[in-house]
Design an enzyme around this catalytic site. Structure first.
Site, short mmCIF file in Angstrom:
data_model
loop_
_atom_site.label_atom_id
_atom_site.label_comp_id
_atom_site.label_asym_id
_atom_site.label_seq_id
_atom_site.Cartn_x
_atom_site.Cartn_y
_atom_site.Cartn_z
N THR A 6 0.85 -1.19 0.00
CA THR A 6 0.00 0.00 0.00
C THR A 6 0.88 1.24 0.00
O THR A 6 1.61 1.49 0.96
CB THR A 6 -0.92 0.00 1.23
OG1 THR A 6 -1.78 -1.14 1.16
CG2 THR A 6 -1.77 1.26 1.27
N HIS B 112 -7.35 -11.03 -0.34
CA HIS B 112 -6.61 -10.57 0.84
C HIS B 112 -7.33 -11.06 2.09
O HIS B 112 -8.34 -10.50 2.51
CB HIS B 112 -6.53 -9.04 0.83
CG HIS B 112 -5.53 -8.46 1.79
ND1 HIS B 112 -4.83 -9.23 2.70
CD2 HIS B 112 -5.11 -7.18 1.99
CE1 HIS B 112 -4.03 -8.44 3.41
NE2 HIS B 112 -4.18 -7.20 2.99
N ASN C 227 -3.56 -10.02 7.71
CA ASN C 227 -3.20 -8.75 8.35
C ASN C 227 -4.34 -8.03 9.06
O ASN C 227 -4.34 -6.81 9.20
CB ASN C 227 -2.54 -7.82 7.34
CG ASN C 227 -1.25 -8.38 6.79
OD1 ASN C 227 -0.70 -9.34 7.34
ND2 ASN C 227 -0.77 -7.82 5.70
N TYR D 30 -7.63 -7.74 8.34
CA TYR D 30 -8.73 -7.10 7.62
C TYR D 30 -9.95 -8.03 7.61
O TYR D 30 -9.96 -9.04 8.31
CB TYR D 30 -8.26 -6.68 6.23
CG TYR D 30 -7.11 -5.70 6.33
CD1 TYR D 30 -7.26 -4.48 7.01
CD2 TYR D 30 -5.85 -5.99 5.82
CE1 TYR D 30 -6.21 -3.59 7.14
CE2 TYR D 30 -4.79 -5.10 5.95
CZ TYR D 30 -4.98 -3.90 6.62
OH TYR D 30 -3.93 -3.02 6.77
N ASN E 22 -3.42 -5.08 13.59
CA ASN E 22 -4.83 -4.71 13.74
C ASN E 22 -5.53 -5.52 14.84
O ASN E 22 -6.72 -5.78 14.78
CB ASN E 22 -5.57 -4.84 12.40
CG ASN E 22 -5.15 -3.79 11.41
OD1 ASN E 22 -5.08 -2.60 11.74
ND2 ASN E 22 -4.84 -4.20 10.19
#
Length: 356
Positions: free
Chosen positions: A26, A174, A177, A179, A234
């Site tokens: 990103t 994805h 991580n 999400y 996260n």
């Protein structure tokens, strides 16, 4: 002949020229409308000698942005922007997949017209402030069962459009991580009492539905997926990351995915262990390792059959010609972290190629 980073490798139906893959990164260089820019076209074209580029995560729907200039894949303008990226990469002989995602509770109301983020359960990311706003993460709204089908449909539509309109060679789901999909997978963020929570089988349900729909729509040979079972980014954790890894790997094999991409460590160093051998045992197609590899370790693991390719992130930021530098034993440039997400040319397209 023992394979190494410079050996060709097959991914799905693609014969790739080397095993030096570019990890999704990103970089926040899209427009305020989340459309890929000319600068992004140049950036990816510069790195087209990667065996495979996995382009940065693109949002599948307009209601869950986590940053102001991250790209999306849900409008005609976005798809046209990505088509210019793929055209530029293909013109240089490269291959490129697009990572598609939904951030779940990592989204922020400030970037979504005040809308509350969604998640498997109404539990906020703790204790960290949102990376872009500096504010505390919002408490998400738990998705109703009736809303989940729309999430699945958004992933399937995004995958189809990425192939048929933007001309990507494939997509990466994805599921890493911390999400949305990862939030469903882990029992430290999924406290549901319905068919999407509780047992590992239930927590895999969203992932399974997304993979099923995507494989049916575009073909298994064009679908990869990324996981990070011991990464606590996260604030997602699981009480049994190794058992979870086993079931994820089995599920991916059942769909005959082109590849599985494993983030092998924990960014925050709260959890330790090695999940890569578990994925290797239960997933027989192309396995991509990621996080903290150097050239020597990557070659060793490829030679031993532990992974089939390695995805490099920071190395590719500062070394657009990374495969050539590896092949020639050239010194690697060092990336400047202060430029990773600031926008503009600096630290993005201004790193030089190696000259002998």
């Amino acid at each position: 002949m023992v394979p190494d980073l410079m050996s060709p490798v097959k991914v799905g139906n693609l014969q790739l020229r080397n095993r030096v893959f570019m990890a999704p990164l990103t970089r926040l260089r899209a427009s305020p409308d989340h459309v890929p820019t000319d600068l992004m076209v140049e950036y990816y074209a510069q790195r087209a000698t990667a065996g495979l580029i996995i382009a940065e995560c693109a949002l599948v729907s307009p209601d869950a942005h986590s940053s102001p200039t991250e790209p999306g894949v849900y409008t005609a303008e976005m798809l046209a922007g990505w088509r210019r990226v793929t055209d530029a990469v293909h013109a240089r002989g490269g291959r490129v997949f697009l990572q598609i995602w939904h951030p779940g509770r990592a989204a922020h109301p400030d970037y979504n017209g005040g809308r509350q983020p969604v998640a498997p359960s109404a539990v906020a990311i703790e204790p960290f402030a949102h990376a872009r706003t500096g504010k505390r993460h919002a408490v998400p709204r738990a998705l109703a069962v009736a809303e989940i089908a729309a999430i699945v449909d958004n992933f399937v539509r995004a995958a189809s459009d990425a192939i048929t309109i933007a001309n990507f060679d494939g997509v990466e789901i994805h599921a890493a991580n911390g999400y949305l999909i990862d939030q469903f997978l882990r029992d430290g963020s999924n406290f549901r009492k319905d068919d999407y929570g509780g047992s590992i089988h239930n927590r895999l349900r969203l992932l399974s539905q997304i993979l099923s729909g995507t494989v049916e729509k575009i073909g298994a040979e064009k679908v990869g997926a990324r996981f990070s079972p011991i990464n606590s980014a996260n604030s997602v954790v699981d009480s049994d990351p190794f058992g979870l890894s086993q079931e994820i790997a089995k599920l991916c094999q059942s769909f005959n995915l082109a590849y599985v991409h494993v983030v092998r460590g924990d960014f925050l160093r709260k959890q330790v262990g090695d999940v890569v051998p578990i994925f290797r045992k239960y997933f027989q197609n192309t396995l991509i390792g990621n996080m903290g590899y150097n050239k020597e370790e990557a070659n060793q693991q490829i030679a031993a059959g532990l992974v089939d390719a390695v995805a490099f992130g920071k190395f590719f930021i500062a070394n657009p010609d990374l495969p050539r530098r590896f092949e020639q034993g050239a010194e690697l440039s060092i990336p400047d972290p202060s430029t990773f997400s600031i926008g503009g040319v600096k630290g993005y397209t201004d790193y030089p190629v190696w000259s002998e």
